[in-house]
Design a protein around this motif. Structure first.
Motif, PDB file in Angstrom:
ATOM      1  N   PRO A 247      -2.838 -70.488   2.491  1.00 51.18           N
ATOM      2  CA  PRO A 247      -1.585 -70.250   2.207  1.00 51.18           C
ATOM      3  C   PRO A 247      -0.966 -69.004   2.599  1.00 51.18           C
ATOM      4  N   TRP A 248       0.131 -69.095   2.363  1.00 51.69           N
ATOM      5  CA  TRP A 248       0.909 -67.603   2.733  1.00 51.69           C
ATOM      6  C   TRP A 248       0.616 -66.451   1.663  1.00 51.69           C
ATOM      7  N   GLY A 249       0.581 -65.123   2.334  1.00 53.35           N
ATOM      8  CA  GLY A 249       0.309 -64.089   1.282  1.00 53.35           C
ATOM      9  C   GLY A 249       1.602 -63.967   0.265  1.00 53.35           C
ATOM     10  N   ARG A 250       1.372 -62.859  -0.164  1.00 52.33           N
ATOM     11  CA  ARG A 250       2.426 -62.564  -1.177  1.00 52.33           C
ATOM     12  C   ARG A 250       3.840 -61.996  -0.387  1.00 52.33           C
ATOM     13  N   ASN A 251       5.038 -62.665  -0.831  1.00 55.54           N
ATOM     14  CA  ASN A 251       6.356 -62.549  -0.174  1.00 55.54           C
ATOM     15  C   ASN A 251       6.316 -63.032   1.325  1.00 55.54           C
ATOM     16  N   PHE A 252       5.584 -64.048   1.637  1.00 60.89           N
ATOM     17  CA  PHE A 252       5.503 -64.794   2.537  1.00 60.89           C
ATOM     18  C   PHE A 252       4.812 -63.866   3.867  1.00 60.89           C
ATOM     19  N   SER A 253       3.763 -62.995   3.375  1.00 64.53           N
ATOM     20  CA  SER A 253       3.014 -62.361   4.329  1.00 64.53           C
ATOM     21  C   SER A 253       2.037 -63.352   4.838  1.00 64.53           C
ATOM     22  N   GLN A 254       1.275 -62.844   5.934  1.00 62.29           N
ATOM     23  CA  GLN A 254       0.414 -63.877   6.480  1.00 62.29           C
ATOM     24  C   GLN A 254      -0.737 -64.487   5.543  1.00 62.29           C
ATOM     25  N   GLY A 255      -0.945 -63.485   4.797  1.00 65.62           N
ATOM     26  CA  GLY A 255      -2.303 -63.837   3.970  1.00 65.62           C
ATOM     27  C   GLY A 255      -3.645 -64.001   4.631  1.00 65.62           C
ATOM     28  N   GLU A 256      -4.639 -64.147   4.049  1.00 62.25           N
ATOM     29  CA  GLU A 256      -6.019 -64.511   4.671  1.00 62.25           C
ATOM     30  C   GLU A 256      -5.849 -65.546   5.373  1.00 62.25           C
ATOM     31  N   VAL A 257      -6.940 -65.819   6.424  1.00 69.70           N
ATOM     32  CA  VAL A 257      -7.030 -67.012   7.166  1.00 69.70           C
ATOM     33  C   VAL A 257      -7.914 -68.074   6.051  1.00 69.70           C
ATOM     34  N   GLY A 258      -7.410 -69.297   5.776  1.00 72.48           N
ATOM     35  CA  GLY A 258      -8.201 -70.058   5.166  1.00 72.48           C
ATOM     36  C   GLY A 258      -8.202 -71.474   5.814  1.00 72.48           C
ATOM     37  N   GLY A 259      -8.292 -72.606   4.943  1.00 71.76           N
ATOM     38  CA  GLY A 259      -8.232 -73.966   5.350  1.00 71.76           C
ATOM     39  C   GLY A 259      -9.179 -74.388   6.555  1.00 71.76           C
ATOM     40  N   ILE A 260      -8.619 -75.138   7.393  1.00 77.13           N
ATOM     41  CA  ILE A 260      -9.568 -75.728   8.308  1.00 77.13           C
ATOM     42  C   ILE A 260      -9.928 -74.501   9.313  1.00 77.13           C
ATOM     43  N   LEU A 261      -9.016 -73.709   9.892  1.00 80.75           N
ATOM     44  CA  LEU A 261      -9.283 -72.588  10.783  1.00 80.75           C
ATOM     45  C   LEU A 261     -10.201 -71.619  10.282  1.00 80.75           C
ATOM     46  N   GLY A 262     -10.054 -71.528   8.793  1.00 81.25           N
ATOM     47  CA  GLY A 262     -10.678 -70.310   8.141  1.00 81.25           C
ATOM     48  C   GLY A 262     -12.335 -70.751   7.880  1.00 81.25           C
ATOM     49  N   THR A 263     -12.692 -72.083   7.904  1.00 80.69           N
ATOM     50  CA  THR A 263     -14.007 -72.749   7.961  1.00 80.69           C
ATOM     51  C   THR A 263     -14.679 -72.630   9.354  1.00 80.69           C
ATOM     52  N   MET A 264     -13.786 -72.668  10.359  1.00 78.03           N
ATOM     53  CA  MET A 264     -14.271 -72.469  11.594  1.00 78.03           C
ATOM     54  C   MET A 264     -14.599 -71.281  12.169  1.00 78.03           C
ATOM     55  N   GLY A 265     -14.210 -70.224  11.430  1.00 83.40           N
ATOM     56  CA  GLY A 265     -14.620 -68.727  11.611  1.00 83.40           C
ATOM     57  C   GLY A 265     -13.468 -67.989  12.418  1.00 83.40           C
ATOM     58  N   TYR A 266     -12.301 -68.691  12.482  1.00 79.31           N
ATOM     59  CA  TYR A 266     -11.299 -67.840  12.864  1.00 79.31           C
ATOM     60  C   TYR A 266     -10.577 -66.790  12.283  1.00 79.31           C
ATOM     61  N   THR A 267     -10.209 -65.724  12.606  1.00 79.11           N
ATOM     62  CA  THR A 267      -9.784 -64.498  11.919  1.00 79.11           C
ATOM     63  C   THR A 267      -8.188 -64.317  12.034  1.00 79.11           C
ATOM     64  N   ARG A 268      -7.462 -63.099  11.334  1.00 80.34           N
ATOM     65  CA  ARG A 268      -6.243 -62.990  11.071  1.00 80.34           C
ATOM     66  C   ARG A 268      -5.765 -62.664  12.524  1.00 80.34           C
ATOM     67  N   GLU A 269      -6.381 -61.836  13.370  1.00 77.91           N
ATOM     68  CA  GLU A 269      -6.075 -61.533  14.670  1.00 77.91           C
ATOM     69  C   GLU A 269      -5.891 -63.025  15.621  1.00 77.91           C
ATOM     70  N   GLN A 270      -6.467 -64.180  15.172  1.00 80.10           N
ATOM     71  CA  GLN A 270      -6.413 -65.373  15.891  1.00 80.10           C
ATOM     72  C   GLN A 270      -5.399 -66.243  15.506  1.00 80.10           C
ATOM     73  N   VAL A 271      -4.935 -66.070  14.230  1.00 78.55           N
ATOM     74  CA  VAL A 271      -4.181 -67.023  13.451  1.00 78.55           C
ATOM     75  C   VAL A 271      -2.870 -66.526  12.991  1.00 78.55           C
ATOM     76  N   ARG A 272      -1.692 -67.132  13.443  1.00 74.97           N
ATOM     77  CA  ARG A 272      -0.336 -66.728  13.141  1.00 74.97           C
ATOM     78  C   ARG A 272       0.350 -67.876  12.504  1.00 74.97           C
ATOM     79  N   LYS A 273       0.819 -67.821  11.128  1.00 74.03           N
ATOM     80  CA  LYS A 273       1.640 -68.753  10.285  1.00 74.03           C
ATOM     81  C   LYS A 273       3.223 -68.373  10.659  1.00 74.03           C
ATOM     82  N   LEU A 274       3.995 -69.467  11.086  1.00 73.79           N
ATOM     83  CA  LEU A 274       5.356 -69.200  11.432  1.00 73.79           C
ATOM     84  C   LEU A 274       6.335 -70.155  10.412  1.00 73.79           C
TER      85      LEU A 274
END
Length: 367
Positions: free
Chosen positions: A340-367
């Motif tokens: 999910p989005w972080g507070r005030n639509f910040s990027q927040g932590e990486v979760g969901g499918i990509l989080g379980t695959m081990g990807y980090t905040r530097e590799q995932v961008r929510k638009l």
């Protein structure tokens, strides 16, 4: 305030007294009036708390709707260059039907002399503009599919959502109508030679920023970036896929540059509807899953027992590969894919499918 049982008109001092838990009228201890007074006091306290709660809620709603806001109160200039700091009048010059009756391709135009020099504004992909609904003074961001041309034209794929005020308002507009826009606003800057692979995951009209990106950097076959691009797009039904004008262009790019751009189209269900550009047999039925993402990365042949024992972490070679995931679509889809989005639509932590695959905040961008 009116209170049931016997109707009393209460003074401010009496309301304050009741709100603090004191009885409305003093009664001799042990008298037959003491119990009824206590019941009345509790009733009054309950009514007061409810009234205060309604007043607070109404105040918050009023503050949201009517409190001065920098963007809503931005001035409108007819002869100034496009800018995020003010609104500019634009004219609707086309409104085209799509296979999905809830969507349209809408083209806006601003006078060409109002287009800022390319080097001084964030026109590099991905960028958007705010469109203001003049009726309720609310603005929402939209992404021009092909940017802005030399004539000041911008084309948008707009959908009518149940709770989308501005989208419904836009679809009611006809050629010749005037609306106000603000921007451009840089959504995400593309930087050449930064990533080995870019995986774009979209749902619904969330494909528009990726279409803009691809239209900018993949349209010249002789001058392709080194990165590989993969698009995983999901719509509810075949008819709700992007219109032919968009899909035809994407499929052509995929056929001309098979090693540089690939696309997978998914639908939640085959409901009997069809799309002019793609056969239902070429669609993947089901939502975008971990298997879909692994397949796009060439990781679908992993041993089942490694996944079962959670030994499916990416190899050193995979970890050294610079992969970027861009995710855009409904909030529920973004949460499922990337958290999910972080507070005030910040990027927040990486979760969901990509989080379980081990990807980090530097590799995932929510638009």
């Amino acid at each position: 305030m009116l209170v049931s049982s016997r109707t009393h008109l209460l003074s401010v001092s009496q309301l304050v007294r009741c709100s603090r838990g004191y009885p409305l009228h003093s009664a001799p201890r042990g008298s037959r009036y003491s119990s009824s007074s206590a019941v009345l006091t509790r009733t009054l306290r309950s009514n007061i708390l409810i009234s205060l709660g309604l007043f607070a809620s109404g105040s918050l709603l009023g503050a949201y709707l009517f409190w001065p806001d920098a963007s809503r109160s931005a001035p409108t200039y007819e002869d100034a260059l496009l800018s995020p700091k003010h609104f500019t009048p634009a004219t609707v010059i086309a409104s085209e039907a799509c296979p999905d009756p809830n969507t349209r391709l809408i083209t806006l135009a601003v006078p060409p002399h109002l287009i800022p020099p390319r080097g001084e504004t964030p026109f590099s992909p991905i960028w958007s503009i705010f469109i203001k609904d003049d009726d309720i003074q609310v603005e929402r961001p939209y992404t021009p599919l092909e940017g802005i041309d030399e004539y000041g034209h911008m084309k948008f794929w707009i959908k009518r959502y149940p709770k989308g005020e501005v989208g419904r308002w836009l679809l009611s507009k006809n050629p010749g109508d005037s609306i106000e826009i603000r921007g451009p606003i840089n959504t995400w800057p593309w930087k050449e030679d930064t990533w080995d692979e870019v995986v774009m995951i979209s749902g619904g009209t969330g494909i528009t920023p990726f279409y803009q990106l691809l239209n900018t950097i993949v349209k010249e076959v002789s001058n392709l970036p080194k990165a590989k691009f993969t698009l995983l797009h999901s719509s509810r039904t075949p008819a709700s896929l992007p219109p032919p004008e968009m899909l035809n262009s994407l499929m052509k790019a995929s056929s001309l540059t098979p090693g540089k751009f690939s696309m997978t189209l998914c639908v939640d269900e085959l409901d009997g509807s069809s799309h002019p550009s793609v056969s239902s047999s070429d669609l993947h039925v089901g939502r975008i899953s971990r298997a879909s993402i692994e397949r796009s990365l060439g990781l679908e042949n992993r041993d089942w027992w490694r996944s079962l024992l959670r030994l499916d972490r990416r190899s050193h070679q995979e970890q050294s590969k610079k992969v970027l995931f861009l995710v855009c679509g409904p909030d529920a889809m973004i949460s499922s894919i990337a958290g999910p989005w972080g507070r005030n639509f910040s990027q927040g932590e990486v979760g969901g499918i990509l989080g379980t695959m081990g990807y980090t905040r530097e590799q995932v961008r929510k638009l």
